[in-house]
Write a protein that holds these residues in place. Structure first.
Motif, PDB file in Angstrom:
ATOM      1  N   GLN A   1      -9.186   2.838  -2.975  1.00 31.27           N
ATOM      2  CA  GLN A   1      -7.927   3.576  -2.979  1.00 31.27           C
ATOM      3  C   GLN A   1      -7.333   3.657  -4.377  1.00 31.27           C
ATOM      4  O   GLN A   1      -6.564   4.572  -4.683  1.00 31.27           O
ATOM      5  CB  GLN A   1      -6.927   2.958  -2.005  1.00 31.27           C
ATOM      6  CG  GLN A   1      -6.504   1.543  -2.320  1.00 31.27           C
ATOM      7  CD  GLN A   1      -5.739   0.904  -1.163  1.00 31.27           C
ATOM      8  OE1 GLN A   1      -5.790   1.393  -0.036  1.00 31.27           O
ATOM      9  NE2 GLN A   1      -5.037  -0.186  -1.430  1.00 31.27           N
ATOM     10  N   GLY A   2      -7.718   2.719  -5.263  1.00 35.43           N
ATOM     11  CA  GLY A   2      -7.258   2.806  -6.639  1.00 35.43           C
ATOM     12  C   GLY A   2      -7.899   3.948  -7.391  1.00 35.43           C
ATOM     13  O   GLY A   2      -7.315   4.507  -8.326  1.00 35.43           O
ATOM     14  N   ALA A   3      -9.129   4.301  -6.988  1.00 34.85           N
ATOM     15  CA  ALA A   3      -9.861   5.370  -7.676  1.00 34.85           C
ATOM     16  C   ALA A   3      -9.757   6.707  -6.956  1.00 34.85           C
ATOM     17  O   ALA A   3     -10.172   7.736  -7.484  1.00 34.85           O
ATOM     18  CB  ALA A   3     -11.336   4.982  -7.818  1.00 34.85           C
ATOM     19  N   ASN A   4      -9.206   6.707  -5.743  1.00 31.24           N
ATOM     20  CA  ASN A   4      -9.131   7.934  -4.952  1.00 31.24           C
ATOM     21  C   ASN A   4      -7.722   8.092  -4.382  1.00 31.24           C
ATOM     22  O   ASN A   4      -7.348   7.426  -3.418  1.00 31.24           O
ATOM     23  CB  ASN A   4     -10.142   7.890  -3.796  1.00 31.24           C
ATOM     24  CG  ASN A   4     -11.573   7.800  -4.292  1.00 31.24           C
ATOM     25  OD1 ASN A   4     -12.234   8.793  -4.522  1.00 31.24           O
ATOM     26  ND2 ASN A   4     -12.043   6.569  -4.466  1.00 31.24           N
ATOM     27  N   SER A   5      -6.942   8.975  -4.998  1.00 28.31           N
ATOM     28  CA  SER A   5      -5.566   9.165  -4.548  1.00 28.31           C
ATOM     29  C   SER A   5      -5.510   9.819  -3.178  1.00 28.31           C
ATOM     30  O   SER A   5      -4.628   9.545  -2.377  1.00 28.31           O
ATOM     31  CB  SER A   5      -4.794  10.007  -5.568  1.00 28.31           C
ATOM     32  OG  SER A   5      -5.478  11.236  -5.799  1.00 28.31           O
ATOM     33  N   SER A   6      -6.443  10.705  -2.915  1.00 24.55           N
ATOM     34  CA  SER A   6      -6.507  11.339  -1.594  1.00 24.55           C
ATOM     35  C   SER A   6      -7.912  11.145  -1.049  1.00 24.55           C
ATOM     36  O   SER A   6      -8.894  11.476  -1.703  1.00 24.55           O
ATOM     37  CB  SER A   6      -6.179  12.830  -1.705  1.00 24.55           C
ATOM     38  OG  SER A   6      -7.106  13.484  -2.537  1.00 24.55           O
ATOM     39  N   TYR A   7      -8.009  10.600   0.137  1.00 20.08           N
ATOM     40  CA  TYR A   7      -9.314  10.309   0.723  1.00 20.08           C
ATOM     41  C   TYR A   7      -9.184  10.255   2.227  1.00 20.08           C
ATOM     42  O   TYR A   7      -8.097  10.113   2.785  1.00 20.08           O
ATOM     43  CB  TYR A   7      -9.859   8.977   0.202  1.00 20.08           C
ATOM     44  CG  TYR A   7      -8.981   7.787   0.513  1.00 20.08           C
ATOM     45  CD1 TYR A   7      -9.113   7.094   1.725  1.00 20.08           C
ATOM     46  CD2 TYR A   7      -8.004   7.370  -0.381  1.00 20.08           C
ATOM     47  CE1 TYR A   7      -8.301   6.015   2.021  1.00 20.08           C
ATOM     48  CE2 TYR A   7      -7.186   6.288  -0.086  1.00 20.08           C
ATOM     49  CZ  TYR A   7      -7.343   5.618   1.117  1.00 20.08           C
ATOM     50  OH  TYR A   7      -6.536   4.560   1.404  1.00 20.08           O
ATOM     51  N   THR A   8     -10.317  10.377   2.901  1.00 19.39           N
ATOM     52  CA  THR A   8     -10.363  10.208   4.350  1.00 19.39           C
ATOM     53  C   THR A   8     -11.009   8.867   4.652  1.00 19.39           C
ATOM     54  O   THR A   8     -11.721   8.300   3.818  1.00 19.39           O
ATOM     55  CB  THR A   8     -11.171  11.329   5.018  1.00 19.39           C
ATOM     56  OG1 THR A   8     -12.550  11.181   4.632  1.00 19.39           O
ATOM     57  CG2 THR A   8     -10.664  12.703   4.613  1.00 19.39           C
ATOM     58  N   LEU A   9     -10.766   8.365   5.846  1.00 22.18           N
ATOM     59  CA  LEU A   9     -11.364   7.094   6.240  1.00 22.18           C
ATOM     60  C   LEU A   9     -12.881   7.192   6.286  1.00 22.18           C
ATOM     61  O   LEU A   9     -13.586   6.228   6.001  1.00 22.18           O
ATOM     62  CB  LEU A   9     -10.811   6.661   7.598  1.00 22.18           C
ATOM     63  CG  LEU A   9      -9.311   6.331   7.623  1.00 22.18           C
ATOM     64  CD1 LEU A   9      -8.868   5.977   9.035  1.00 22.18           C
ATOM     65  CD2 LEU A   9      -8.985   5.200   6.657  1.00 22.18           C
TER      66      LEU A   9
END
Length: 736
Positions: free
Chosen positions: A491-499
C-alpha cells in the motif's frame, strides 16, 4: 486447434505430468520448456521410426493360442496367469497383458514360469501381441507428436508477433534469437558492433552452463583458442562433482568434453580442501571411492564410472581433526512414525549438545517442505533458527485463508474462497456461521470501509491479534507477520489498488522464514557456495530414482543440438526400440549423477563436523541414500537408534582452537566498543544501550571521525578496526 479430442488430451497430460493444476498455470509454466525443444529440434525430429507388422495379426488367433497353452501347462498359478492375460486382451488392455504373468516372462527372455516350461503357443502369442501393440503405440505417438508440433508452431508465430508489437524480449529470447539467426557465426560483424574483440575469456561455475549458452560462446572460444598464447587466454573453472543444476538446463558433460574438443587445452585438478577438517575429507574419500562396490547401485554403473573418472582422493589444508558421525535412528514408541518424525528428535539432541553460540549450524534438506517442517519443530522446541530459503506465503494455512478472505470480498460469487475462509480459524474470528454461503453486501461494505480507514496492514494486524488469542503455531505466526509486512509495503507503493492486485503480489513474493539464531534450516541447493561449522543431513530417505519426464531429447553428444524428441515410453516400447531405451537409460544415468553431486555438495559444506542421520524408511524396494550409506559403511556395528560409524572425535568442538580465538576476538571487540560508547556520550553500562543514543545527542559530540581518530583504545589494530566498523554501522542505522 488440434486434430482430435484425444490429441488435446495427450497434450494436456504431457504438459501436466499427471498433476492437477489449472490449464492456464500449467501452460504458462511448462510451455516455455517444450517451446525450447521446438526451437532446438528440427521438424523431421518430431516423429518416431515406424515398425512394420511381421505377420497378419488377429486377436482371435492370439486368444486361441493362449487357451491352448493354458490346457498344456499343468500348474494352477500359470493357468490363472494365462486366464488373466486372456481377460486383459479381451478388454483391449494389451499393456497389462504384456507386462505381467506368463507373457511378461516371455518378453523378459524367460522360458519357464513357476518352474514349468512355457508352451510354444504362449510364446508365439506373446510376440505377436507385442508386435501389434508396439506398431499401434508408435502410430499413436507419432500422431500426437505431429499435433504437438503444430501447436508449438502456431504458438511460435503468435509469440514472435506479440514480442515485436510490444517491443519486448526476455534474456532467453535474446539467446535464442542470436542462435537462430546464427549471428555469432560472423564474429567480424559482432566485434564491429561491439567496437572491440575478445582476447581473454574466463568462465566460472562452468559445470552449470546450459547448452544454448555454450552454443553462443563456442565461436568466440574457438577464435580465442586459435590465437592461444600470453595475449589470448581461455580459462574455465568448474567442478563436475558440483553439477546440481541439470534440472534448470545445466549440461555438465560440456565441461567433461572440452579436452576432447580441444586436445591442447590443459586440465588442472584441484583436490586440496581449504574448508573441511580431516575427518570430513576422510569420509568423502571413503564413500565416493566405494560407489562401484555397491550392489544396490548396480543399475547406475555407467554414471558411477563417469563419477570415478572425475573423482580424485582429496586432501585438506585444515589442521583440525573434526568429526563425522553416521546414525541409524528408529522411533520404537511409534512404529507408524514417518522417516522425518524419526530423525527430528536426534536433530534436537545434536543441536542441544553443541556450543551453539560459537558455531554456525546448518540442517540441509533435499526439499523445501522438509526444511519447513524441521524448522517448525525446532522453533516449537525453543531452538531459534532461520531458513536460508524462501517460500510463498500461500504455503501457510492461515495466510492462505486470509488471502481467500480478501478474494471473497472482491468476488462475492467465489464460493470456493468463502468456503476456505469459513473452514479456517479465520471463520471464527470473522463470526461466519456454518450455514453461511457468502458474505452479504452489508458485510462486504463494512469490511472494505474498515480496510480503507485503517489501511490493509492494520486491518490484517487486528485479525492477527484475534488469531493469537485462539492459538496459532509460531510458524504460522511468522508467516502472518510477513503477510502484514507485505501489505504495508504494497500500500506504500500503490496509492490505488484492488485486493486482487494485492493477492497476486503476495502469490509472487517469496519470503525468508526467520526465527533468529545462528542455526540455518535450508536446502542443499540453497547452501551451495556456503560453508558451516556443523552440517546435519536428515533427509536421506527420499527416492533417488525420480519420475521420468514427459519427453526426452536425443542428441549425439551433450554439446550438440537435439535430433529427435521422444515422448515418455512404457517398458514395452523400450523393449521394442533399442534407440528409445538408450535415450531413457542415458537420462536416468545423468539424473543419478546429479544426485551424487547433490550429496557431495551437502557433505562438503561442513567445516568441522558432519552428522548423517539414517532412518528406517520402511519403503521396501525404494532406492535411497539410507540404503546406499548403510551398505557401504557396513552393518557390523549397526544398532537401531545408535551411532553405526564415525571418523574423528565426537567431542571435536572442545579441540577447535579457532573457535576459542573467535570467541576471544568477539569479547575483545565488545569491550572496545563498550569503552568507545562510554567516551562517546557519558557512561554506559552495556554495549546494548547503544540504541538509546539519539541523533540529537550525536549532534552535541565533535566530529565522530575525528573523535575516533583521537580515541585511545587498547587492543590490536584488527580489533580496533572491527569496533569502529560496528560503531559506524550502528550510527548509520540510527540515522536511517
Amino acid at each position: 486447434m488440434l486434430g482430435k479430442d484425444e490429441d488435446f488430451t495427450f497434450l494436456t497430460h504431457l504438459i501436466q505430468k499427471g498433476a492437477v493444476r489449472s490449464i492456464n498455470n500449467t501452460l504458462s509454466r511448462i510451455i516455455n520448456d517444450i517451446y525450447k525443444v521446438y526451437l532446438e529440434v528440427p521438424e523431421d525430429g518430431w516423429g518416431l521410426e515406424k515398425k512394420e507388422l511381421t505377420s497378419q495379426f488377429s486377436i482371435e488367433l492370439v486368444l486361441k493360442r493362449l487357451e491352448q497353452a493354458a490346457a498344456k501347462i499343468q500348474h494352477k498359478r500359470a493357468v490363472e496367469a494365462l486366464q488373466k492375460a486372456i481377460e486383459d486382451i479381451k478388454a483391449h488392455n494389451f499393456a497389462a497383458a504384456l507386462t505381467k504373468g506368463v507373457l511378461g516372462a516371455v518378453l523378459n527372455g524367460k522360458e519357464t514360469y513357476c518352474n514349468k516350461a512355457i508352451p510354444v503357443e504362449a510364446q508365439t502369442a506373446a510376440w505377436d501381441l507385442f508386435n501389434y501393440y508396439t506398431y499401434n503405440r508408435l502410430e499413436e505417438l507419432n500422431r500426437h507428436l505431429q499435433s504437438l508440433y503444430d501447436v508449438l508452431r502456431r504458438y511460435h508465430h503468435y509469440y514472435l508477433a506479440v514480442n515485436y508489437s510490444e517491443g519486448i524480449l526476455s534474456f532467453e529470447d535474446v539467446k535464442w534469437f542470436l542462435f537462430r539467426e546464427k549471428i555469432l557465426g560472423n564474429l567480424e560483424e559482432v566485434y564491429f558492433r561491439l567496437d572491440c574483440s575478445f582476447s581473454h575469456i574466463l568462465l566460472d561455475e562452468f559445470q552449470d552452463t546450459s547448452r544454448l549458452e555454450w552454443w553462443l560462446l563456442m565461436p568466440i572460444v574457438e577464435e580465442v583458442l586459435s590465437k592461444a598464447g600470453k595475449e589470448n587466454v581461455f580459462l574455465c573453472v568448474g567442478d563436475l562433482k558440483q553439477a546440481i543444476y541439470g534440472w534448470r538446463g545445466g549440461a555438465s558433460d560440456i565441461l567433461r568434453d572440452i579436452p576432447k574438443i580441444w586436445s591442447y587445452v590443459a586440465e588442472e585438478q584441484l583436490t586440496k580442501s581449504w574448508r573441511s577438517a580431516k575427518a570430513i575429507i576422510e569420509f568423502v574419500n571413503y564413500f565416493f571411492s566405494a560407489l562401484s562396490r555397491s550392489e544396490v547401485l548396480s543399475m547406475y554403473s555407467s554414471a558411477i564410472s563417469k563419477w570415478e573418472h572425475s573423482f580424485s582422493p582429496h586432501t585438506t589444508a585444515v589442521k583440525e581433526e573434526g568429526y563425522v558421525g553416521i546414525y541409524f535412528v528408529e522411533n520404537k514408541d511409534d512404529e507408524d512414525a514417518t522417516p522425518l518424525e524419526q530423525v527430528i528428535p536426534l536433530i534436537k539432541d545434536i543441536i542441544n549438545s553443541l556450543p551453539t553460540s560459537s558455531l554456525s549450524i546448518a540442517v540441509l534438506c533435499r526439499k523445501n517442505e522438509t526444511a519447513s517442517q524441521i524448522m517448525y519443530e525446532l522453533l516449537k522446541a525453543g531452538i531459534q533458527c532461520t531458513s536460508g530459503g524462501s517460500s510463498p506465503l500461500i504455503s501457510s494455512y492461515i495466510s492462505a485463508a486470509m488471502l481467500h478472505f480478501l478474494k471473497a470480498l472482491e468476488h462475492p460469487e467465489d464460493s470456493i474462497a468463502f468456503y476456505h475462509t469459513k473452514k479456517s480459524l479465520l471463520g471464527k474470528v470473522l463470526g461466519i456461521k456454518e450455514e453461511d454461503r457468502a458474505f452479504n453486501s452489508e458485510q462486504i461494505l463494512n469490511f472494505k470501509k474498515e480496510i480503507k480507514r485503517k489501511g490493509l496492514d492494520r486491518f490484517l494486524n487486528n485479525i492477527y491479534e484475534e488469531l493469537l488469542r485462539l492459538g496459532i503455531t509460531e510458524q504460522e505466526s511468522l508467516k502472518v507477520l510477513s503477510l502484514i509486512r507485505l501489505a504495508r509495503k504494497w500500500q506504500g507503493a500503490n496509492s490505488s489498488y484492488t485486493l486482487c492486485d494485492f493477492i497476486k503480489f503476495v502469490e509472487n513474493s517469496p519470503i525468508k522464514e526467520e526465527g533468529g539464531g545462528n542455526i540455518e534450516v535450508t536446502t542443499i541447493h540453497q547452501a551451495k557456495g556456503l560453508e558451516f561449522d556443523v552440517v546435519i543431513l536428515p533427509e536421506l530417505f527420499f527416492k533417488l530414482s525420480a519420475q521420468l519426464p514427459s519427453y526426452f531429447v536425443k542428441r549425439k553428444s551433450s554439446a550438440q543440438k537435439g535430433e529427435k524428441i521422444i515422448p515418455r515410453p512404457d517398458n514395452i516400447l523400450r523393449l521394442a526400440d533399442k534407440e528409445i531405451d538408450n535415450v531413457v537409460n542415458d537420462y536416468q544415468q545423468r539424473q543419478f549423477l546429479e544426485e551424487l553431486s547433490v550429496f557431495y555438495v551437502a557433505v562438503t559444506r561442513a567445516k568441522y563436523a558432519l552428522y548423517i542421520l539414517l532412518s528406517d524408511s520402511r519403503q521396501g524396494k525404494v532406492l535411497n541414500w539410507t540404503k546406499v550409506v548403510r551398505e557401504l559403511v557396513g552393518e557390523a556395528e549397526s544398532k537401531k537408534g545408535a551411532l553405526i560409524k564415525s571418523w574423528g572425535d565426537s567431542l571435536w568442538f572442545k579441540k577447535i582452537t579457532s573457535l576459542e580465538k573467535e570467541d576471544k576476538k568477539k569479547e575483545s571487540t565488545r569491550v572496545v566498543l563498550k569503552n568507545l560508547l562510554r567516551d562517546f556520550k557519558g557512561k554506559r553500562k552495556s554495549i546494548y544501550l547503544l540504541d538509546e543514543i539519539s541523533p540529537s545527542q550525536l549532534n552535541a559530540v565533535e566530529n565522530p571521525f575525528l573523535f575516533l581518530e583521537k580515541a585511545k583504545v587498547g587492543g590490536k589494530a584488527e580489533v580496533k578496526g572491527e569496533a569502529i566498523h560496528l560503531l559506524l554501522a550502528k550510527v548509520f542505522w540510527m540515522e536511517e
